[in-house]
Write a protein that holds these residues in place. Sequence first.
Motif, PDB file in Angstrom:
ATOM      1  N   ALA A   1       0.828  -1.204   0.000  1.00  0.00           N
ATOM      2  CA  ALA A   1       0.000   0.000   0.000  1.00  0.00           C
ATOM      3  C   ALA A   1       0.864   1.255   0.000  1.00  0.00           C
ATOM      4  CB  ALA A   1      -0.920  -0.004   1.215  1.00  0.00           C
ATOM      5  N   ALA A   2       1.940   1.259   0.790  1.00  0.00           N
ATOM      6  CA  ALA A   2       2.828   2.422   0.833  1.00  0.00           C
ATOM      7  C   ALA A   2       3.503   2.654  -0.515  1.00  0.00           C
ATOM      8  CB  ALA A   2       3.879   2.236   1.931  1.00  0.00           C
ATOM      9  N   CYS A   3       3.920   1.574  -1.169  1.00  0.00           N
ATOM     10  CA  CYS A   3       4.570   1.706  -2.489  1.00  0.00           C
ATOM     11  C   CYS A   3       3.604   2.299  -3.512  1.00  0.00           C
ATOM     12  CB  CYS A   3       5.080   0.355  -2.960  1.00  0.00           C
ATOM     13  SG  CYS A   3       6.488  -0.292  -2.031  1.00  0.00           S
ATOM     14  N   LEU A   4       2.354   1.834  -3.496  1.00  0.00           N
ATOM     15  CA  LEU A   4       1.382   2.328  -4.475  1.00  0.00           C
ATOM     16  C   LEU A   4       0.978   3.770  -4.185  1.00  0.00           C
ATOM     17  CD1 LEU A   4      -0.917  -0.820  -4.821  1.00  0.00           C
ATOM     18  CD2 LEU A   4       0.878  -0.058  -6.380  1.00  0.00           C
ATOM     19  N   ILE A   5       0.747   4.091  -2.918  1.00  0.00           N
ATOM     20  CA  ILE A   5       0.291   5.435  -2.572  1.00  0.00           C
ATOM     21  C   ILE A   5       1.391   6.465  -2.785  1.00  0.00           C
ATOM     22  CG2 ILE A   5      -0.452   6.900  -0.653  1.00  0.00           C
ATOM     23  CD1 ILE A   5      -1.948   4.450   0.445  1.00  0.00           C
ATOM     24  N   TYR A   6       2.608   6.133  -2.389  1.00  0.00           N
ATOM     25  CA  TYR A   6       3.723   7.072  -2.523  1.00  0.00           C
ATOM     26  C   TYR A   6       4.469   6.923  -3.850  1.00  0.00           C
ATOM     27  CZ  TYR A   6       3.191   8.331   2.389  1.00  0.00           C
ATOM     28  OH  TYR A   6       2.710   8.798   3.581  1.00  0.00           O
TER      29      TYR A   6
END
Length: 267
Positions: A104-109
Amino acid sequence: MKSDQSEKRTIPLSDAIVIGGVTLLAYALSHVYELGYAKATGIPNYLVEIGFSKQLFACFAVLVPALTLLSIFYGWYSRVVDPDAPPKRRLLLRFMAPVALVVAACLIYRFKWTEIVIYLILALVFVFSIQVFAVIGAVKRSSKKNKVMHSKSDIEDSPTTIFDPVVQKYGVGAFWGIIAIIILFLVAFMSGRAESLFQEDYLVLYDKKPYVVLRFYGDKAILRGVDKGKHLFTNEIQIRRMGEQNGVILKSETIGPFLLKKQNTNN
């Protein structure tokens, strides 16, 4: 036996409780989203206001997509992981949550590693801690049986002292629900912060120095000074009531994104 357990784990909820719970969750998610945006732009937390439109945004932009993905993962997870599954499959119970958080962090950021690294560290600490609890549980059981467990499969097969009591008493769904709520709030905070990190279009007010409009909270506009050359927020913050302003001209410009530098005291 399994049917009896599933009946015990089923909690009937009325429509009013469901609607109230979803409304409260939407409000909480929208507030956390705004806190993430405020943290990235330097808006004081006490200025953050949550209106009905923000709750709708939280429902459709954060809650619905996240719950959809979580339901897909849970459907796959519930088919793969069960009490009779091999130990390696049951390891998914321990590792799926941190993996989901990092993804989720990779996709959002958008793979901005300076933002992702903190969540990667949290995930690694989580995995390491769970493995430590698994080893401790295995050693305790082996000492009771007057034997030492050296097999890797024994450690994989051992329950964790944190999660297994919840899973055994309430089922996988309860455990997954707790993890889902935690991930939802982290996703909301990350999404709010990411909005500022990748925002390019702003309403700009020129008053000796350029100010960009960050948020409209009711009739109040929160503006922050910017250094267009360095792409940094300055320390100046203005709060304007738009109904009381005469001759205010705001221009839409693509001048972002901007970063917040607290040490930027000369602007």
